[in-house]
Design an enzyme around this catalytic site. Sequence first.
Site, short mmCIF file in Angstrom:
data_model
loop_
_atom_site.label_atom_id
_atom_site.label_comp_id
_atom_site.label_asym_id
_atom_site.label_seq_id
_atom_site.Cartn_x
_atom_site.Cartn_y
_atom_site.Cartn_z
N GLU A 90 -6.14 -47.54 20.94
CA GLU A 90 -6.38 -47.34 19.25
C GLU A 90 -7.51 -48.21 19.65
O GLU A 90 -8.00 -48.71 18.40
CB GLU A 90 -5.15 -47.90 18.72
CG GLU A 90 -4.00 -47.37 18.23
CD GLU A 90 -4.05 -46.46 17.76
OE1 GLU A 90 -5.45 -45.48 17.13
OE2 GLU A 90 -3.42 -45.37 17.78
N HIS A 113 -1.18 -53.72 16.21
CA HIS A 113 -1.10 -52.50 15.22
C HIS A 113 0.70 -52.63 15.78
O HIS A 113 0.73 -52.97 17.49
CB HIS A 113 -1.80 -51.46 15.63
CG HIS A 113 -1.36 -50.70 15.80
ND1 HIS A 113 -0.59 -49.69 15.08
CD2 HIS A 113 -0.68 -49.81 16.92
CE1 HIS A 113 -0.02 -48.63 14.94
NE2 HIS A 113 0.08 -48.49 16.24
P1 13P Z 1 -1.40 -47.54 23.94
O1 13P Z 1 -0.31 -47.51 24.41
O2 13P Z 1 -3.18 -46.58 24.28
O3 13P Z 1 -2.25 -49.09 23.50
O4 13P Z 1 -0.81 -46.74 22.33
C1 13P Z 1 0.41 -47.60 21.27
C2 13P Z 1 -0.10 -46.56 20.30
O5 13P Z 1 1.24 -47.16 19.53
C3 13P Z 1 -0.68 -45.40 19.64
O6 13P Z 1 -1.06 -46.13 18.46
ZN ZN Z 2 1.01 -46.59 16.69
#
Ligand code: 13P
Ligand code: ZN
Length: 269
Positions: free
Chosen positions: A119, A142
């Site tokens: 992200e 997030h």
């Molecule tokens: P990542 O492991 O790449 O951080 O992705 C996790 C996620 O929540 C994608 O929206």
């Molecule tokens: Zn996510």
Amino acid sequence: MKSILEGRPALAAEVNKVAEVAGYLWQKGWAERNGGNITVNVTEYVDDDIKAMPAISEVKQIGTALPHLKGCYFYCKGTQKRMRDLARWPMENGSIIRILDDCASYVIIADSPVMPTSELPSHLSVHNYLIAKGSPYKASVHTHPIELVAMTHCKKFLEKDVASNLLWSMIPETKAFCPRGLGIIPYKLPSSVELAEATIRELDDYDVVMWEKHGVFAVDVDVMAAFDQVDVLNKSALIYIAAKNMGFEPDGMSQEQMKEMTVAFNLPK
Ligand code: 13P
Ligand code: ZN
């Protein structure tokens, strides 16, 4: 190998806060497998020795050009890394990156070449937007909070400010500690530039935005404060669900009581 955090207590404190929050996300059940990501703008802690550190990765493209990020440094959760692991070993499950002068690419500089979160376009677009605005916000989180995500499976909660008003009305703290409410972004492909662009548009009006049927994206001065905003919103969602489970629609605080809060605590309208 010496960690970049050694002899740099201020930088270490920021990374340790990320680790603490990562533990909370796991404990809350919001961080299944590698779910969620955190980035922090750590440029203010960067000294000449860090500036001279060589890249330990190839040059990687962000996917978009972000002019305000020239020379900035970020701690980023690694893609596919688990929050529960990051909680204990933040520099093995995340890394520090340097944005290059073209503002469209970056390199990893420490501690090991852990590829940043998928992200990254959303996180970096948001940091670029925050700097352009002169915002004091340095952290973005997030995560996948169960009850808030569940609400986005119901069309009425996707209408502007319907979920915000309901969540604010569940308990006074939510309006006090998440005063700008919850923005809603219609479903978009995870990690896409379209999702990043929609996120920055929505952050004009909100500190926390919901990616429909996926998760929230929150910004604040540091990672702890960004987490707190999501936590109070999800607490309200839990109160709403508890009332529904008891077999009734909760009354919610009245518009007058909410207005009284806004005035008494000088909150944004
Ligand atoms: P990542 O492991 O790449 O951080 O992705 C996790 C996620 O929540 C994608 O929206
Ligand atoms: Zn996510």
